[in-house]
Design a protein around this motif. Structure first.
Motif, PDB file in Angstrom:
ATOM      1  N   MET A   1       0.869  -1.181   0.000  1.00  0.00           N
ATOM      2  CA  MET A   1       0.000   0.000   0.000  1.00  0.00           C
ATOM      3  C   MET A   1       0.905   1.231   0.000  1.00  0.00           C
ATOM      4  N   LYS A   2       0.663   2.166  -0.929  1.00  0.00           N
ATOM      5  CA  LYS A   2       1.483   3.391  -0.959  1.00  0.00           C
ATOM      6  C   LYS A   2       0.598   4.599  -0.707  1.00  0.00           C
ATOM      7  N   PHE A   3       1.036   5.479   0.197  1.00  0.00           N
ATOM      8  CA  PHE A   3       0.266   6.685   0.516  1.00  0.00           C
ATOM      9  C   PHE A   3       1.078   7.915   0.146  1.00  0.00           C
TER      10      PHE A   3
ATOM     11  N   ARG B   1      11.590  13.494  -8.206  1.00  0.00           N
ATOM     12  CA  ARG B   1      10.327  13.919  -7.622  1.00  0.00           C
ATOM     13  C   ARG B   1       9.184  12.973  -8.004  1.00  0.00           C
ATOM     14  N   GLY B   2       8.342  12.705  -7.033  1.00  0.00           N
ATOM     15  CA  GLY B   2       7.244  11.757  -7.251  1.00  0.00           C
ATOM     16  C   GLY B   2       7.694  10.310  -7.150  1.00  0.00           C
ATOM     17  N   GLY B   3       8.948  10.099  -6.674  1.00  0.00           N
ATOM     18  CA  GLY B   3       9.576   8.782  -6.727  1.00  0.00           C
ATOM     19  C   GLY B   3       9.017   7.724  -5.785  1.00  0.00           C
ATOM     20  N   SER B   4       8.154   8.109  -4.852  1.00  0.00           N
ATOM     21  CA  SER B   4       7.602   7.094  -3.946  1.00  0.00           C
ATOM     22  C   SER B   4       6.742   6.081  -4.695  1.00  0.00           C
ATOM     23  N   ASP B   5       6.142   6.509  -5.804  1.00  0.00           N
ATOM     24  CA  ASP B   5       5.376   5.546  -6.619  1.00  0.00           C
ATOM     25  C   ASP B   5       6.303   4.428  -7.097  1.00  0.00           C
ATOM     26  N   THR B   6       7.502   4.837  -7.526  1.00  0.00           N
ATOM     27  CA  THR B   6       8.473   3.862  -8.029  1.00  0.00           C
ATOM     28  C   THR B   6       8.956   2.962  -6.895  1.00  0.00           C
TER      29      THR B   6
ATOM     30  N   ALA C   1       0.679  13.717 -16.852  1.00  0.00           N
ATOM     31  CA  ALA C   1      -0.349  13.264 -15.887  1.00  0.00           C
ATOM     32  C   ALA C   1       0.367  12.761 -14.644  1.00  0.00           C
ATOM     33  N   LYS C   2       0.548  13.648 -13.650  1.00  0.00           N
ATOM     34  CA  LYS C   2       1.487  13.316 -12.574  1.00  0.00           C
ATOM     35  C   LYS C   2       0.898  12.366 -11.527  1.00  0.00           C
ATOM     36  N   VAL C   3      -0.266  11.794 -11.801  1.00  0.00           N
ATOM     37  CA  VAL C   3      -0.877  10.895 -10.827  1.00  0.00           C
ATOM     38  C   VAL C   3       0.033   9.692 -10.524  1.00  0.00           C
TER      39      VAL C   3
HETATM   40 MG    MG Z   1       2.795  11.591  -6.608  1.00  0.00          MG
END
Ligand code: MG
Ligand code: ADP
Ligand code: ASP
Length: 423
Positions: free
Chosen positions: A6-8, A150-155, A208-210
């Motif tokens: 699970m990622k928040f 940036r946004g790397g937690s998704d990865t 689309a930075k989602v």
């Molecule tokens: Mg993000």
């Protein structure tokens, strides 16, 4: 029993109340009998704040120390979530990137994950503990802390799901799925139940930075089942295994009902336009422009070259226009000016008040007319197109930044993507 990552994201972790609500959601999954690892972002705005400190400390900062600073936001939230879980009666512990370790390249500030050692995680989870892992961070050879861009937690989350052979990677954010376009711009955007890896990859890469682009590429390569869903729902929300969000799926998995000519529209205001005027119209001229940019590691995106102007007795000349990431504009100008004699341009004109609008869909492989609909629709609204680029499943145009919202809205309607009722 399923194994779930699970990622928040940042807004989901913004403050103790939000973190308590995340803990409650994790607890529900644990009580449903699932084995859970959680990947967390820093609190919303925190990474920006930390980046600001680095810039304030020095305009030329050491990227290794930048990573030490900016990775700190996730260290805080991972500890806080472990505390909140324990307080809710769920055994939990945090695992920092260097503790597992999550091995990365040494490309500081945009490192790539090479390998995740899951031995201690597996042992901890087998003891019934929830593992809480800070996203965005890892460790390079030489034991230096790295961050993934940036946004790397998704990865981080997708990589963790691949390494743990998880059944699913649920990405919890502040919208309840992937929409046909940013729902904050177009209230009539429609939520997609499914989207293919390939389309999501293209959508992410054009703004689309989602989801971070790299996370989608990794999910596609490792065949990770990714769901995007909201953390802003109450205790009575459907469980994640009923798939209330958007599933990223292989093309062969997609329901016929979901197939559309155009899947989504994205915009990106982070590009800058450069025009070099009166470039000699001769072999090698274009190479002379792009070689110094490539050498400086600057990615050129859209390119247009005008028809050469002939003047009597002299070789013709032409204007060349292209885009680079806005963050690389200053370096691009410097590299081009240094190569000015070799390129032979008259003037360098630049503009950051531009936006790239892209329509994406695998359907355009087999259907003509997607680009012409785009140009006609924008033309009818008096929106001028400054540059165009295409790929197999995407058409992008560059326009003036002030027209971004209007362009996205009219295109959304033109491709028949509007929801029946405004959300
Ligand atoms: Mg993000
Ligand atoms: P997080 O902090 O959870 O990682 P992000 O801000 O990175 O969240 O991503 C979620 C945001 O992405 C949404 O709030 C939304 O404004 C934006 N977004 C852009 N395009 C889309 C899209 N096509 N579908 C859904 N959200 C989108
Ligand atoms: N906190 C990091 C960022 O803001 C990573 C992330 O949230 O995904 O970029």
């Amino acid at each position: 029993m399923a194994r779930i990552v699970m990622k928040f994201g940042g807004t989901s972790m913004a403050g103790i109340e939000r973190i308590r609500s995340v803990a409650a959601r994790v607890k529900r999954e644990v009580e449903a009998g699932n084995e859970v690892a959680v990947v967390v972002s820093a609190m919303a705005g925190e990474t920006d704040r930390l980046v600001g400190f680095c810039r304030e400390a020095s305009s030329l900062y050491d990227a290794r120390e930048y990573d030490v600073v900016v990775s700190a936001g996730e260290q805080v939230t991972s500890g806080l979530l472990a505390i909140a879980l324990q307080a809710a009666g769920v055994p939990a512990r945090s695992w920092l990137g260097w503790q597992l370790p999550i091995r990365t390249s040494d490309g500081h500030a945009s490192a790539r994950i090479a390998d995740i050692d899951t031995a201690s995680l597996r042992a901890s989870m087998a003891r019934g503990e929830v593992a809480v892992i800070p996203g965005f961070q890892g460790v390079a050879a030489g034991e230096r802390v790295t961050t993934l861009g940036r946004g790397g937690s998704d990865t981080s989350a997708v990589a963790m799901a691949a390494a743990m052979q998880a059944d699913r990677c649920d990405i919890y954010t502040d919208v309840d799925g992937v929409y046909t376009t940013d729902p904050r711009i177009v209230p009539r955007a429609r939520k997609l139940r499914q989207v293919t890896y390939e389309e999501m990859l293209e959508l992410a890469s054009v703004g689309a930075k989602v989801l971070q682009t790299r996370s989608v590429g990794l999910a596609m390569k490792e065949k990770v089942r990714v769901q995007v869903l909201s953390s802003f729902t109450g205790d009575d929300a459907p469980m994640a295994d009923t798939l209330p969000g958007t599933m990223i799926v292989g093309e062969e998995e997609i329901d016929d009902m979901e197939r559309q000519l155009i899947t989504g529209i994205a915009h990106d205001k982070n590009e800058a336009k450069i025009t070099l005027t009166s470039v000699p119209d001769q072999p090698g001229a274009v190479a002379a422009i792009f070689e110094p940019l490539a050498a400086a590691n600057i990615n050129v995106d859209m390119i247009i070259q005008n028809i050469a102007h002939q003047s009597a007795g002299r070789p013709g000349s032409t204007d060349v226009t292209f885009t680079v990431p806005a963050a690389d504009l200053a370096r691009s100008i410097e590299a081009l000016n240094q190569a000015r004699a070799a390129i032979g341009f008259a003037e360098l004109v630049h503009d950051t008040r531009v936006a790239k609008i892209s329509v994406v869909g695998v359907g355009m492989r087999s259907h003509a007319g997607v680009a012409s609909t785009m140009f006609t629709t924008l033309g009818a609204r008096g929106i001028n197109i400054l540059a165009i680029s295409t790929s197999e499943i995407k058409v992008s145009v560059l326009i003036h930044e002030d027209e971004t919202e209007l362009a996205v809205r009219v295109l959304h309607t033109a491709y028949g993507l509007d929801a029946e009722e405004a959300a």
